[in-house]
Design an enzyme around this catalytic site. Structure first.
Site, short mmCIF file in Angstrom:
data_model
loop_
_atom_site.label_atom_id
_atom_site.label_comp_id
_atom_site.label_asym_id
_atom_site.label_seq_id
_atom_site.Cartn_x
_atom_site.Cartn_y
_atom_site.Cartn_z
N VAL A 47 42.82 60.43 4.81
CA VAL A 47 43.47 60.91 3.44
C VAL A 47 43.91 62.85 3.58
CG1 VAL A 47 44.09 61.26 1.11
CG2 VAL A 47 43.70 58.72 2.54
N LYS A 48 44.77 63.26 3.39
CA LYS A 48 44.65 64.59 3.84
C LYS A 48 43.98 65.35 2.11
CE LYS A 48 48.71 67.68 3.74
NZ LYS A 48 48.94 67.90 4.93
N GLU A 140 52.90 59.52 7.77
CA GLU A 140 53.24 59.70 8.27
C GLU A 140 51.99 58.84 9.54
OE1 GLU A 140 53.98 64.09 9.22
OE2 GLU A 140 51.91 63.75 10.19
N THR A 153 44.92 69.46 18.87
CA THR A 153 43.91 69.91 17.99
C THR A 153 43.47 71.33 18.51
OG1 THR A 153 42.69 67.45 18.69
CG2 THR A 153 41.27 68.53 17.97
P1 0O2 Z 1 47.89 68.71 8.88
O1 0O2 Z 1 46.55 69.57 8.47
O2 0O2 Z 1 47.95 68.30 10.62
O3 0O2 Z 1 48.10 68.14 7.82
P2 0O2 Z 1 56.05 68.73 6.10
O4 0O2 Z 1 55.18 69.79 6.34
O5 0O2 Z 1 55.29 68.07 6.64
O6 0O2 Z 1 56.74 68.64 4.74
P3 0O2 Z 1 56.92 69.03 8.59
O7 0O2 Z 1 56.41 70.69 9.17
O8 0O2 Z 1 58.48 69.23 9.09
O9 0O2 Z 1 56.91 69.27 6.64
O10 0O2 Z 1 56.86 67.43 9.22
P4 0O2 Z 1 56.49 67.81 10.53
O11 0O2 Z 1 56.66 68.69 11.48
O12 0O2 Z 1 56.88 66.47 10.73
O13 0O2 Z 1 54.91 68.29 10.60
C1 0O2 Z 1 53.81 67.75 10.35
C2 0O2 Z 1 52.43 66.65 10.60
O14 0O2 Z 1 52.90 67.71 12.24
C3 0O2 Z 1 52.03 68.57 10.69
O15 0O2 Z 1 50.67 68.58 9.25
C4 0O2 Z 1 50.11 68.75 11.49
O16 0O2 Z 1 49.58 67.03 11.39
C5 0O2 Z 1 51.48 67.83 12.75
N1 0O2 Z 1 52.51 69.32 13.55
C6 0O2 Z 1 53.12 69.49 13.86
N2 0O2 Z 1 53.82 70.81 14.22
C7 0O2 Z 1 52.61 71.25 14.45
C8 0O2 Z 1 52.02 72.34 15.59
O17 0O2 Z 1 52.78 73.44 16.35
N3 0O2 Z 1 50.79 71.93 15.71
C9 0O2 Z 1 49.80 71.17 15.81
N4 0O2 Z 1 48.54 71.55 16.48
N5 0O2 Z 1 50.48 70.83 14.74
C10 0O2 Z 1 51.75 69.82 14.40
P5 0O2 Z 1 50.73 69.49 8.11
O18 0O2 Z 1 50.35 69.87 7.21
O19 0O2 Z 1 51.38 70.94 8.95
O20 0O2 Z 1 49.33 69.83 8.94
#
Ligand code: 0O2
Length: 268
Positions: A47-48, A140, A153
């Protein structure tokens, strides 16, 4: 927002993550028990953290009241596969489930992100039963290979270190690494059947050995010590041969011995 309120908001998300993890882990177990290849290698979830939710609130410019409607990855599940082909199988497996409804999909495998990130994302709706009644939770689900996960990672840690501003030379090297990951996944796909054969026979052997040990344990209650020792010695001898057919034959023989004891017990 009051701390107590955070707990109230996040508890159903925790429940959703816990329940979904149990379901996917059981799916892995079911495949293993049946000696079948499972497209899911591993699954984990989270969970975030409140701090990450607050960061997203700022980034998206939303109000605190919109957290639940605007942030769809408060509950997150990550499914790791061995091969790229497994990802499609997992996606269709999820689409067929009646306990989660797919709301949207993002294919960052066919269309990698500019960073080089590759993964398949689904937002599903999952209903939990809480003390306050039913609640529909967006979850998600990220699906990717072991290799893609390794890259994501490492890159995620660097994004954190450089506060989303990774220096250009490092970005370039990460892109190079992402290309190497694509090549690695492709190479693994080309020897997929070979790897799967090896893994299947390993799993089959483990299942048969578990059955044999279980049978021997049951025989302890009915057979005499000399017979048990003989059976055990025979098991070690056959095991050393490393021959699945011989192990399977031995397992069936033990079933017949057990059946004999059961029949005797009924007559007594
Ligand atoms: P965390 O810390 O992993 O939870 P959103 O921001 O979700 O509303 P977005 O960015 O269009 O909209 O969603 P997307 O692209 O589906 O990305 C959601 C999650 O995918 C991210 O959550 C990351 O976990 C992962 N992700 C997306 N792009 C990248 C990337 O370039 N590198 C890495 N390592 N992970 C990525 P969070 O909340 O950004 O981060």
């Amino acid at each position: 927002m009051e701390i107590q309120l955070w707990r109230e908001i996040l508890t159903p998300y925790e429940q959703a993550v816990d329940e979904i993890l149990v379901k996917f882990r059981h799916l892995i177990q079911e495949h293993k028990a049946m000696g079948e290849y499972c497209p899911i290698e591993a699954v984990n979830g989270r969970v975030k953290k409140i701090s990450s939710i607050l960061e997203k609130v700022q980034k998206k410019g939303i109000s605190m009241d919109e957290i639940e409607t605007e942030i769809e990855d408060i509950a997150g599940i990550r499914i790791i596969c061995q091969f790229v082909e497994d990802i499609d199988r997992v996606v269709s497996l999820i689409r067929q489930r009646s306990d989660m409804q797919v709301d949207s999909e993002k294919d960052y495998i066919t269309h990698a992100k500019v960073s080089g990130y590759r993964s398949y994302h689904l937002i599903v709706h999952y209903t939990v039963e809480t003390m306050r009644g039913r609640k529909m939770i967006p979850v998600e689900i990220q699906i990717r290979t072991l290799a893609m996960d390794f890259w994501a990672t490492v890159e995620h840690s660097l994004q954190y270190k450089y506060k989303q501003n990774i220096p250009l030379p490092i970005k370039k090297r990460l892109l190079g690494a992402a290309e190497a990951i694509v090549a690695l996944d492709r190479e693994m796909t080309s020897i997929r059947s070979e790897i799967m054969d090896a893994q299947n026979s390993f799993q089959m052997k483990a299942n048969i050995v578990a059955e044999i040990l279980n049978s021997i344990q049951n025989l302890y209650h009915v057979a005499n010590k000399r017979e048990i020792v003989k059976i055990q010695d025979e098991f070690y001898r056959i095991y050393a041969e490393d021959n699945i057919e011989a192990l399977s034959k031995f397992s069936k023989e033990l079933d017949i011995i057990a059946e004999g004891y059961r029949a005797q017990g009924l007559r007594l």
